[in-house]
Write a protein that holds these residues in place. Structure first.
Motif, PDB file in Angstrom:
ATOM      1  N   HIS A   1       0.685  -1.181  -0.029  1.00  0.00           N
ATOM      2  CA  HIS A   1       0.024   0.005  -0.018  1.00  0.00           C
ATOM      3  C   HIS A   1       0.904   1.282  -0.132  1.00  0.00           C
ATOM      4  O   HIS A   1       0.598   2.181  -0.721  1.00  0.00           O
TER       5      HIS A   1
ATOM      6  N   CYS B   1       0.645   3.821  -3.062  1.00  0.00           N
ATOM      7  CA  CYS B   1       0.278   5.251  -2.852  1.00  0.00           C
ATOM      8  C   CYS B   1       1.074   6.117  -3.430  1.00  0.00           C
ATOM      9  O   CYS B   1       0.716   7.099  -4.236  1.00  0.00           O
TER      10      CYS B   1
ATOM     11  N   VAL C   1      -5.051   7.559  -3.926  1.00  0.00           N
ATOM     12  CA  VAL C   1      -6.016   6.817  -2.913  1.00  0.00           C
ATOM     13  C   VAL C   1      -6.166   5.177  -3.571  1.00  0.00           C
ATOM     14  O   VAL C   1      -6.080   4.335  -2.650  1.00  0.00           O
ATOM     15  N   THR C   2      -6.416   5.303  -4.732  1.00  0.00           N
ATOM     16  CA  THR C   2      -6.654   3.968  -5.392  1.00  0.00           C
ATOM     17  C   THR C   2      -5.444   2.825  -5.300  1.00  0.00           C
ATOM     18  O   THR C   2      -5.742   1.630  -4.962  1.00  0.00           O
TER      19      THR C   2
ATOM     20  N   TYR D   1      -3.244   3.188  -2.864  1.00  0.00           N
ATOM     21  CA  TYR D   1      -3.235   2.609  -1.531  1.00  0.00           C
ATOM     22  C   TYR D   1      -4.008   1.368  -1.104  1.00  0.00           C
ATOM     23  O   TYR D   1      -3.846   0.616  -0.495  1.00  0.00           O
ATOM     24  N   LEU D   2      -5.305   1.775  -1.711  1.00  0.00           N
ATOM     25  CA  LEU D   2      -6.340   0.591  -1.256  1.00  0.00           C
ATOM     26  C   LEU D   2      -5.780  -0.611  -1.957  1.00  0.00           C
ATOM     27  O   LEU D   2      -6.201  -1.660  -1.386  1.00  0.00           O
TER      28      LEU D   2
ATOM     29  N   LEU E   1      -3.788  -2.704  -0.244  1.00  0.00           N
ATOM     30  CA  LEU E   1      -3.855  -3.310   1.124  1.00  0.00           C
ATOM     31  C   LEU E   1      -4.327  -4.722   0.745  1.00  0.00           C
ATOM     32  O   LEU E   1      -4.611  -5.784   1.631  1.00  0.00           O
TER      33      LEU E   1
ATOM     34  N   ALA F   1     -11.377  -0.870  -8.830  1.00  0.00           N
ATOM     35  CA  ALA F   1     -10.862   0.304  -8.974  1.00  0.00           C
ATOM     36  C   ALA F   1     -11.689   1.219 -10.185  1.00  0.00           C
ATOM     37  O   ALA F   1     -11.121   2.499 -10.038  1.00  0.00           O
TER      38      ALA F   1
END
Length: 233
Positions: A50, A54, A83-84, A86-87, A90, A111
């Motif tokens: 992540h 990011c 943001v995408t 980073y998510l 995860l 996404a």
């Protein structure tokens, strides 16, 4: 981030940006445009995690904001891809390897939907109403479809390159530094010492079968020198 990660990520993002601007953006297809930059960011985030996802997403989005023919505010797509990435990071597997293609495909669909909604939402905050004119629902459906069709040709290859860069033997040897070279040299000396049997005194190639190697002094009688033509007494 390691140097090999930075070099690989930068190269892939630049290539994706060139293809996105020069090829995909010129396709006359209804709805959204296939987002190659998004797929590259997703693939790298699934391998690196992540934090790297990011950072890579922010850099890729910022390049997209600055590349012509950009007609939106700078930083808008950088925020969305940050943001995408980073998510998506995860969802990185604990082992680092994806067991099936279902997981990455679900990440791509999620996404595509999320980036379209976030891009339209940020645009609405800054006064951009282009998404409303085209239709958010149509953009979501077409973006998901195009990215899903393009994903099998992009995501596996990018993930393979990222894993190969992570397991680069040259990078591992270079990170060992002088201490690693000293250890290799000491191991080499120890191996040579065990073969010669000089320290242990127990065998070695020169010591025979389990016996220490010792030099035997010569105990024979020294023969007198014989001069030619003189009879020895």
């Amino acid at each position: 981030m390691r140097l090999n990660r930075i070099l690989l990520s930068t190269s892939l993002v630049v290539v994706a940006l060139v293809v996105q601007v020069s090829v995909l953006a010129r396709l006359h297809i209804p709805g959204a445009v296939p987002d190659l930059m998004l797929l590259v960011v997703l693939a790298l985030a699934l391998v690196y995690g992540h934090t790297a996802g990011c950072v890579i997403g922010f850099g890729a989005g910022l390049l997209s904001d600055l590349a012509p023919p950009a007609d939106h505010a700078v930083g808008r797509y950088a925020l969305v891809l940050c943001v995408t990435g980073y998510l998506a990071g995860l969802a990185k597997p604990d082992t680092g390897r994806v067991r099936s293609a279902t997981g990455p495909l679900l990440v791509v669909v999620g996404a595509a939907i999320g980036t379209t909604l976030m891009y339209a939402g940020v645009g609405a905050l800054v006064g951009d109403t282009a998404a409303r004119q085209v239709g958010v629902t149509q953009l979501i459906l077409t973006a998901s479809l195009y990215d899903l069709l393009l994903a099998p040709f992009v995501v596996p290859g990018v993930m393979w390159l990222a894993r190969r860069a992570e397991n680069d033997p040259m990078a591992e040897s270079s990170t060992s530094g002088p201490a690693g070279g000293t250890d290799h040299a000491l191991r080499g000396f120890a191996t040579a010492d065990s073969l010669l049997g000089t320290r242990s005194g127990r065998g070695g190639l020169l010591g025979g079968l389990g016996k220490p190697y010792r030099s035997r002094p010569r105990t024979g009688r020294i023969k007198p020198a014989r001069i030619k033509g003189v009879k020895r007494l």
